[in-house]
Design a protein around this motif. Structure first.
Motif, PDB file in Angstrom:
ATOM      1  N   SER A  45      35.643  60.332 -50.990  1.00 48.06           N
ATOM      2  CA  SER A  45      36.566  61.357 -51.474  1.00 48.06           C
ATOM      3  C   SER A  45      37.243  60.840 -52.733  1.00 48.06           C
ATOM      4  CB  SER A  45      37.636  61.665 -50.421  1.00 48.06           C
ATOM      5  OG  SER A  45      37.061  62.247 -49.273  1.00 48.06           O
ATOM      6  N   TYR A 122      44.263  61.408 -44.264  1.00 47.49           N
ATOM      7  CA  TYR A 122      44.234  62.791 -44.708  1.00 47.49           C
ATOM      8  C   TYR A 122      44.385  63.692 -43.487  1.00 47.49           C
ATOM      9  CZ  TYR A 122      42.009  60.538 -48.751  1.00 47.49           C
ATOM     10  OH  TYR A 122      41.715  59.714 -49.811  1.00 47.49           O
ATOM     11  N   ARG A 123      45.393  64.538 -43.502  1.00 47.30           N
ATOM     12  CA  ARG A 123      45.663  65.452 -42.399  1.00 47.30           C
ATOM     13  C   ARG A 123      45.467  66.873 -42.938  1.00 47.30           C
ATOM     14  NH1 ARG A 123      48.534  62.916 -38.337  1.00 47.30           N
ATOM     15  NH2 ARG A 123      49.698  64.786 -37.784  1.00 47.30           N
ATOM     16  N   ARG A 124      44.427  67.545 -42.462  1.00 48.03           N
ATOM     17  CA  ARG A 124      44.011  68.827 -43.014  1.00 48.03           C
ATOM     18  C   ARG A 124      44.312  69.968 -42.044  1.00 48.03           C
ATOM     19  NH1 ARG A 124      39.038  67.522 -46.785  1.00 48.03           N
ATOM     20  NH2 ARG A 124      39.047  65.252 -46.732  1.00 48.03           N
ATOM     21  N   ILE A 173      46.551  69.937 -47.205  1.00 44.69           N
ATOM     22  CA  ILE A 173      46.218  68.542 -46.927  1.00 44.69           C
ATOM     23  C   ILE A 173      47.444  67.670 -47.145  1.00 44.69           C
ATOM     24  CG2 ILE A 173      44.764  66.574 -47.496  1.00 44.69           C
ATOM     25  CD1 ILE A 173      42.650  68.438 -48.519  1.00 44.69           C
ATOM     26  N   VAL A 175      48.525  63.899 -47.659  1.00 44.22           N
ATOM     27  CA  VAL A 175      47.948  62.611 -48.056  1.00 44.22           C
ATOM     28  C   VAL A 175      48.979  61.528 -47.775  1.00 44.22           C
ATOM     29  CG1 VAL A 175      46.950  61.248 -49.935  1.00 44.22           C
ATOM     30  CG2 VAL A 175      46.589  63.735 -49.865  1.00 44.22           C
ATOM     31  N   THR A 214      42.334  65.106 -38.780  1.00 40.38           N
ATOM     32  CA  THR A 214      42.902  63.935 -39.432  1.00 40.38           C
ATOM     33  C   THR A 214      41.831  62.873 -39.558  1.00 40.38           C
ATOM     34  OG1 THR A 214      44.634  62.229 -39.328  1.00 40.38           O
ATOM     35  CG2 THR A 214      43.754  63.027 -37.237  1.00 40.38           C
ATOM     36  N   ASN A 217      40.855  56.558 -43.914  1.00 37.37           N
ATOM     37  CA  ASN A 217      39.986  56.256 -45.049  1.00 37.37           C
ATOM     38  C   ASN A 217      40.345  54.919 -45.692  1.00 37.37           C
ATOM     39  OD1 ASN A 217      38.670  59.195 -45.611  1.00 37.37           O
ATOM     40  ND2 ASN A 217      40.789  59.385 -44.932  1.00 37.37           N
TER      41      ASN A 217
END
Length: 226
Positions: A45, A122-124, A173, A175, A214, A217
């Motif tokens: 990403s 990352y929580r989407r 999202i 971050v 979530t 990364n």
């Protein structure tokens, strides 16, 4: 996000690392990560920050004219399965709550609290349809996250809160950066669940969301934000 063939990911990252300086000279890279868990693996990403869609178009046009960049693409494109791109706006609350902003350039290139094993989380959220879905989400989220940030691990930072403009609409999202890695992330989660204002906000956000994901990364060596 580029989905890379599993047997090519090492070669892809080698070539990408070798050309990192070229990439950063052509476009405003901020974050480059690889997923450890929480979704598709072998899917780098990368986040870029543009002042406007017009600036993005101009910079990418110049990028396409770079002989060195075209040579890099010729090497790595055969390693890819698919490419995915979206445009996001940064919610103003990012600066209002943290005092800094990834998008407007008010945050320094280097994060303040990087440790020995940093990770990005990352929580989407996928919200339901409707023009009011994102504004409702942001209002509720801001009220709760202010209190959450007072009760997280010392190396945990909210880097940005983004909402989609092109691609999958009504996607939000979060971050997060955890300078001390998974230990910091776990501690921040536990502490956050003890903050009544945050848990109350989450309860109000749930009806607005159709799905949530979530992911954890790792950070590429050349990522400006580490």
């Amino acid at each position: 996000e580029y989905k890379v063939k599993p047997n090519c990911i090492d070669a892809y990252m080698l070539e990408t690392t070798k050309t990192a300086a070229l990439r950063k000279s052509l476009v405003p890279l901020k974050i480059f990560t690889l997923p450890e868990t929480g979704g598709f693996l072998n899917t780098p990403s990368h986040f870029y920050v543009y002042e406007s869609p017009g600036q993005r178009q101009q910079m990418r046009a110049k990028m396409a004219q770079s002989k060195e960049w075209v040579q890099y693409l010729d090497k790595v494109r055969p390693m890819m399965i698919e490419q995915h791109s979206s445009l996001f706006y940064e919610a103003p609350l990012t600066h209002d709550v943290t005092g800094e902003s990834m998008i407007t350039g008010m945050r320094a290139d280097k994060l303040k609290k990087s440790g020995s094993s940093p990770v990005f989380e990352y929580r989407r959220y996928q919200l339901g349809l409707g023009y009011d879905a994102v504004p409702k989400f942001l209002k509720i989220y801001e009220a709760g996250v202010r209190h959450k940030l007072e009760n997280v691990h010392e190396s945990t930072e909210l880097v940005s809160l983004l909402y989609s403009d092109t691609g999958t609409i009504n996607q939000v999202i979060e971050v997060w950066h955890h300078g001390e890695g998974l230990q910091a992330m776990d501690e921040s989660r536990v502490k956050g669940r003890m903050v009544s204002e945050w848990t109350s906000a989450v309860a109000k956000l749930v009806p607005l969301s159709t799905s949530f994901n979530t992911s954890i990364n790792s950070v590429a060596s050349f990522s400006p934000f580490r």
